[in-house]
Design a protein around this motif. Structure first.
Motif, PDB file in Angstrom:
ATOM      1  N   LEU A  39     -82.002  54.600  19.106  1.00 58.27           N
ATOM      2  CA  LEU A  39     -82.371  54.304  17.953  1.00 58.27           C
ATOM      3  C   LEU A  39     -82.125  53.122  17.241  1.00 58.27           C
ATOM      4  CD1 LEU A  39     -81.736  57.886  16.508  1.00 58.27           C
ATOM      5  CD2 LEU A  39     -83.673  57.265  17.715  1.00 58.27           C
ATOM      6  N   ALA A  40     -83.019  52.480  16.865  1.00 57.45           N
ATOM      7  CA  ALA A  40     -83.039  51.218  16.020  1.00 57.45           C
ATOM      8  C   ALA A  40     -83.918  51.417  14.696  1.00 57.45           C
ATOM      9  CB  ALA A  40     -83.578  49.976  16.522  1.00 57.45           C
ATOM     10  N   GLU A  41     -83.728  50.823  13.708  1.00 51.98           N
ATOM     11  CA  GLU A  41     -84.523  50.909  12.435  1.00 51.98           C
ATOM     12  C   GLU A  41     -86.085  51.200  12.734  1.00 51.98           C
ATOM     13  OE1 GLU A  41     -83.385  47.503  10.331  1.00 51.98           O
ATOM     14  OE2 GLU A  41     -81.445  48.530   9.740  1.00 51.98           O
ATOM     15  N   LEU A  42     -86.227  49.951  13.722  1.00 53.94           N
ATOM     16  CA  LEU A  42     -87.865  50.383  14.012  1.00 53.94           C
ATOM     17  C   LEU A  42     -88.195  51.355  14.923  1.00 53.94           C
ATOM     18  CD1 LEU A  42     -90.541  48.679  14.038  1.00 53.94           C
ATOM     19  CD2 LEU A  42     -89.755  47.497  16.413  1.00 53.94           C
ATOM     20  N   THR A  43     -87.090  52.023  15.759  1.00 53.59           N
ATOM     21  CA  THR A  43     -87.476  53.052  16.397  1.00 53.59           C
ATOM     22  C   THR A  43     -87.706  54.386  15.569  1.00 53.59           C
ATOM     23  OG1 THR A  43     -85.834  52.173  18.136  1.00 53.59           O
ATOM     24  CG2 THR A  43     -86.633  54.517  18.392  1.00 53.59           C
ATOM     25  N   MET A  44     -87.114  54.409  14.399  1.00 48.97           N
ATOM     26  CA  MET A  44     -87.330  55.499  13.726  1.00 48.97           C
ATOM     27  C   MET A  44     -88.724  55.463  13.161  1.00 48.97           C
ATOM     28  SD  MET A  44     -84.291  57.227  13.868  1.00 48.97           S
ATOM     29  CE  MET A  44     -84.432  58.348  12.530  1.00 48.97           C
ATOM     30  N   LEU A  45     -89.272  54.473  12.748  1.00 47.04           N
ATOM     31  CA  LEU A  45     -90.617  54.348  12.315  1.00 47.04           C
ATOM     32  C   LEU A  45     -91.550  54.865  13.184  1.00 47.04           C
ATOM     33  CD1 LEU A  45     -92.398  53.336  10.130  1.00 47.04           C
ATOM     34  CD2 LEU A  45     -92.551  50.991  11.041  1.00 47.04           C
ATOM     35  N   ILE A  46     -91.278  54.136  14.794  1.00 50.51           N
ATOM     36  CA  ILE A  46     -92.125  54.513  15.900  1.00 50.51           C
ATOM     37  C   ILE A  46     -92.195  55.960  15.797  1.00 50.51           C
ATOM     38  CG2 ILE A  46     -92.658  54.191  18.239  1.00 50.51           C
ATOM     39  CD1 ILE A  46     -91.293  51.475  18.015  1.00 50.51           C
ATOM     40  N   LEU A  47     -90.900  56.747  16.144  1.00 52.19           N
ATOM     41  CA  LEU A  47     -90.958  58.076  16.214  1.00 52.19           C
ATOM     42  C   LEU A  47     -91.781  58.901  14.916  1.00 52.19           C
ATOM     43  CD1 LEU A  47     -87.371  58.317  17.608  1.00 52.19           C
ATOM     44  CD2 LEU A  47     -89.320  58.563  18.869  1.00 52.19           C
ATOM     45  N   ALA A  48     -91.565  58.419  14.008  1.00 50.82           N
ATOM     46  CA  ALA A  48     -92.186  59.007  12.799  1.00 50.82           C
ATOM     47  C   ALA A  48     -93.544  59.134  12.795  1.00 50.82           C
ATOM     48  CB  ALA A  48     -91.762  58.391  11.507  1.00 50.82           C
ATOM     49  N   ARG A  49     -94.111  58.107  13.277  1.00 52.91           N
ATOM     50  CA  ARG A  49     -95.628  57.828  13.568  1.00 52.91           C
ATOM     51  C   ARG A  49     -95.956  58.832  14.658  1.00 52.91           C
ATOM     52  NH1 ARG A  49     -97.343  51.508  13.732  1.00 52.91           N
ATOM     53  NH2 ARG A  49     -99.468  52.710  13.997  1.00 52.91           N
ATOM     54  N   ASP A  50     -95.168  59.112  15.502  1.00 54.24           N
ATOM     55  CA  ASP A  50     -95.536  59.867  16.735  1.00 54.24           C
ATOM     56  C   ASP A  50     -95.726  61.048  16.184  1.00 54.24           C
ATOM     57  OD1 ASP A  50     -95.409  57.889  18.433  1.00 54.24           O
ATOM     58  OD2 ASP A  50     -93.560  58.013  19.458  1.00 54.24           O
ATOM     59  N   ARG A  51     -94.462  61.526  15.415  1.00 58.72           N
ATOM     60  CA  ARG A  51     -94.477  62.808  14.800  1.00 58.72           C
ATOM     61  C   ARG A  51     -95.920  63.227  13.852  1.00 58.72           C
ATOM     62  NH1 ARG A  51     -89.414  66.465  12.779  1.00 58.72           N
ATOM     63  NH2 ARG A  51     -89.752  68.043  13.530  1.00 58.72           N
ATOM     64  N   LEU A  52     -96.499  62.257  13.256  1.00 60.06           N
ATOM     65  CA  LEU A  52     -97.612  62.483  12.335  1.00 60.06           C
ATOM     66  C   LEU A  52     -98.771  63.070  13.348  1.00 60.06           C
ATOM     67  CD1 LEU A  52     -97.552  59.130   9.901  1.00 60.06           C
ATOM     68  CD2 LEU A  52     -97.151  61.757   9.481  1.00 60.06           C
ATOM     69  N   LYS A  53     -98.733  62.559  14.521  1.00 57.27           N
ATOM     70  CA  LYS A  53     -99.764  62.829  15.544  1.00 57.27           C
ATOM     71  C   LYS A  53     -99.560  64.191  15.796  1.00 57.27           C
ATOM     72  CE  LYS A  53    -100.672  57.961  16.470  1.00 57.27           C
ATOM     73  NZ  LYS A  53    -100.515  56.929  17.571  1.00 57.27           N
ATOM     74  N   ASP A  54     -98.361  64.420  16.414  1.00 56.51           N
ATOM     75  CA  ASP A  54     -97.898  65.674  16.971  1.00 56.51           C
ATOM     76  C   ASP A  54     -96.658  66.235  16.306  1.00 56.51           C
ATOM     77  OD1 ASP A  54     -97.016  67.775  18.624  1.00 56.51           O
ATOM     78  OD2 ASP A  54     -96.796  66.600  20.525  1.00 56.51           O
ATOM     79  N   PRO A  55     -96.319  67.322  15.610  1.00 57.12           N
ATOM     80  CA  PRO A  55     -95.309  67.767  15.026  1.00 57.12           C
ATOM     81  C   PRO A  55     -94.216  68.016  15.904  1.00 57.12           C
ATOM     82  CG  PRO A  55     -97.149  68.785  13.911  1.00 57.12           C
ATOM     83  CD  PRO A  55     -97.896  68.214  15.319  1.00 57.12           C
ATOM     84  N   ASN A  84     -78.410  59.939  21.152  1.00 53.00           N
ATOM     85  CA  ASN A  84     -79.014  60.109  19.947  1.00 53.00           C
ATOM     86  C   ASN A  84     -80.752  60.111  20.144  1.00 53.00           C
ATOM     87  OD1 ASN A  84     -79.800  57.288  20.255  1.00 53.00           O
ATOM     88  ND2 ASN A  84     -78.491  56.732  18.831  1.00 53.00           N
ATOM     89  N   ALA A  85     -81.120  60.439  21.424  1.00 54.18           N
ATOM     90  CA  ALA A  85     -82.438  60.337  21.707  1.00 54.18           C
ATOM     91  C   ALA A  85     -83.155  61.588  20.865  1.00 54.18           C
ATOM     92  CB  ALA A  85     -82.680  60.648  23.234  1.00 54.18           C
ATOM     93  N   GLY A  86     -82.565  62.303  20.170  1.00 54.14           N
ATOM     94  CA  GLY A  86     -83.286  63.320  19.603  1.00 54.14           C
ATOM     95  C   GLY A  86     -84.056  62.762  18.469  1.00 54.14           C
ATOM     96  N   GLY A  87     -83.729  61.722  17.999  1.00 49.96           N
ATOM     97  CA  GLY A  87     -84.426  60.909  16.887  1.00 49.96           C
ATOM     98  C   GLY A  87     -84.851  61.754  15.575  1.00 49.96           C
ATOM     99  N   LEU A  88     -86.022  62.120  15.160  1.00 53.12           N
ATOM    100  CA  LEU A  88     -86.293  62.892  14.246  1.00 53.12           C
ATOM    101  C   LEU A  88     -86.440  64.175  14.263  1.00 53.12           C
ATOM    102  CD1 LEU A  88     -87.350  59.982  13.447  1.00 53.12           C
ATOM    103  CD2 LEU A  88     -89.274  61.064  12.442  1.00 53.12           C
ATOM    104  N   HIS A  89     -86.160  64.751  15.831  1.00 53.07           N
ATOM    105  CA  HIS A  89     -86.347  66.093  16.286  1.00 53.07           C
ATOM    106  C   HIS A  89     -85.232  66.559  17.277  1.00 53.07           C
ATOM    107  CE1 HIS A  89     -88.243  70.009  16.398  1.00 53.07           C
ATOM    108  NE2 HIS A  89     -89.297  69.776  17.175  1.00 53.07           N
TER     109      HIS A  89
END
Length: 562
Positions: A39-55, A84-89
């Motif tokens: 996880l980096a600051e940019l990674t959290m944004l990337i994962l957030a955009r992934d989750r917008l497409k797929d909860p 910490n690969a769990g990221g947002l989920h």
């Protein structure tokens, strides 16, 4: 009875790191715990955009692919994995690991940590996550977990958690915890501790084409030895560890959720080939607040790069600026930025080295303002502008960009929970004692070097550097390898001199911190990265090469040091 040292290795320093590193670390030597930082600051944004497409998304899927080939090996060798690969989920990734273990027929116990997600408290954000400490991880390991998945924890927490569990440290054993934080900070970026991205890489005979991943032998008193598996590439010495210690830090107090580590107390010593001892680390009570990283959609961005070849580069640039300005004036974007990079050389032997690059970047809250208008205006100039007109690539429709900001919440405002392998939920209490963060008074400067002959030369002949990003700020850590060089550096490389050497910093707040034990100065340059890496405010949006630019600048260096 004193607990045996804990051997903690790293197999990932970012989302996209070497895919076979987990297998390498499991098979290359003895290790007790393996940690993966994704996880980096940019990674959290990337994962957030992934989750917008797929909860169901929001975690680092590459970790699962790595684990599919290695989970049986880790189970067989009794190696625990913390990531910490769990990221947002994190709960979703933990479930996916359980399904993988069931499919492979392995009795692997999986736990996860939650409570970092504060997105609901920040309307309009894509992701807002507090940086948790290591005691949730420790609770999972004490609960028998073989694999621990977290979301946003501090990078060092991946090491402090296992160490606290192994040695049964109390939350108030600050010196021990601070020692583990320092070890964790050295490990967190993987091969940056073993010769990767290292300023003096050309001086060592070691093969740095494929550096091995680092590991730390952590002792009960919090001291550690940084090393790597035998026979792997790269090298570990005081320089590589110093470089990583300075990476993305600020002053002498390195604050975290569990402890504030005093970087000015760190002592490093070579302990044999590829072994560096880290000791003397002092710790203090943590701050009363937790940092929270907030990612938002900033708007839309588009760019076009014009190639200016041969003679009259400045005049060609002015012509196309005027032409594009007239076209964009009909529906001007909110921000228009031009940058001319003089990559051209006189009487060049190739067309590429005869060419300069003129970059136009536009931003706006709406995609239309950066898309069709810019694309049409740039393409229409193809036969009507400067001689030799062409662009690196035609501009597209424009793409969304993110912005990052810090916020802080009280430690007790976050529900930090360890979810054990049997499903039990264990609340992780906030620290009983806290200490407000304040700057350490600057240490006394060493005696200046006696006056003598000087030579105009690049700083990098003498000093190493490593730089990186923290939101919109950048840090540049600079160190030298001898006491006389330190006497010169401490007096010569002031904040004012840095502004002279790096003109981009001239109008920005620059703070210098001295770390005599490391023979290092660390600069924090505020605002140079705008609204963070995702906003791409400059050519090098994460300030990765800012230190190398500094090393390339010439100044008067005493001949005795060269």
């Amino acid at each position: 009875m004193t607990a045996a040292p804990l051997r903690v290795g790293n197999f990932s320093g970012f989302y996209g790191d070497r895919a076979d590193a987990l297998r390498e670390m499991l098979t290359g030597g003895e290790v007790d715990v393996l940690t993966g930082d994704y996880l980096a600051e940019l990674t959290m944004l990337i994962l957030a955009r992934d989750r917008l497409k797929d909860p169901a998304a929001g975690y680092a899927r590459t970790f699962l692919r790595q684990l599919e080939e290695t989970l049986g090996l880790a189970h067989e060798r009794g190696v625990r994995i913390v990531t910490n690969a769990g990221g947002l989920h994190p709960a979703g990734l933990a479930d996916a690991v359980r399904r993988l273990a069931d499919r492979l027929g392995l009795p692997v116990r999986v736990a996860h940590v939650e409570g970092d997600d504060l997105t609901a408290r920040h309307p309009g954000s894509l992701a807002a996550h507090a940086y948790l400490g290591g005691f949730g991880i420790a609770a999972c390991l004490r609960g028998g977990a073989d694999v621990v998945v977290t979301g946003r924890v501090t990078d060092a927490a991946l090491v402090t958690g296992p160490a606290a569990a192994h040695f049964d440290w109390a939350p108030t054993e600050y010196d021990r915890l601070a020692g583990a934080v320092v070890a964790g900070h050295v490990l967190e970026c993987g091969t940056q501790a073993t010769g990767g991205n290292y300023a003096f890489f050309g001086e060592r005979p070691a093969d740095v084409r494929r550096p091995g991943f680092p590991l730390a032998e952590i002792h009960a008193d919090g001291s550690s030895v940084i090393t790597k598996h035998p026979g792997t590439g790269g090298f570990v010495d005081v320089g590589t560890v110093t470089a990583q210690l300075l990476y993305e830090t600020g002053g002498a107090r390195y604050a975290g959720p569990d402890v504030t580590a005093r970087l000015d107390s760190v002592r490093l010593g070579q302990d044999g080939p590829d072994r560096v001892r880290v000791e003397g680390v002092r710790g203090e009570a943590p701050p009363p607040v937790l940092k929270t990283g907030i990612n938002r959609l900033g708007g839309f961005r588009n760019e076009v790069v014009f190639v200016l070849t041969g003679l009259d580069v400045e005049a060609k640039a002015e012509l196309v600026k005027e032409q594009m300005g007239d076209a964009l004036a009909k529906a001007p974007p909110a921000e228009v930025r031009w940058e001319l990079a003089r990559t051209d050389r006189p009487d060049a032997g190739t067309e590429e080295t005869a060419s300069a690059l003129l970059r136009l970047v536009v931003r706006d809250p709406g995609q239309e303002a950066v898309g069709r208008a810019l694309s049409g205006a740039a393409v229409e100039l193809a036969l009507a502008s400067y001689p030799g007109f062409h662009v690196l690539a035609p501009p597209g429709k424009g793409s969304p960009y993110g912005v990052f900001e810090d916020a802080y919440v009280p430690q007790d405002a976050v529900d930090h929970v360890a979810v054990l392998p049997d499903g039990r939920r264990v609340a992780v209490r906030p620290p009983h004692r806290t200490r407000a963060l304040e700057d350490v008074p600057g240490p006394a400067l060493p005696e200046p070097l006696p006056a003598g002959p000087v030579r105009r030369a690049p700083l990098g002949l003498l000093a190493g550097a490593r730089s990186g990003d923290k939101g919109g700020n950048a840090n540049i850590g600079v160190w030298v390898r001898g006491d006389d060089a330190w006497r010169w550096l401490a007096h010569e490389l002031t904040a004012e001199r840095l502004r002279e050497l790096l003109p981009e910093t001239r109008d920005l707040p620059v703070t210098r911190h001295l770390l005599p034990n490391l023979r290092a100065v660390n600069f924090v340059v505020e605002g140079i990265l705008g609204e963070g890496v995702a906003a791409q405010a400059r050519f090098d949006p994460q300030a990765k090469a800012l230190g190398e630019w500094l090393r390339s600048r010439h100044l008067d260096i005493p001949e005795v040091l060269l």
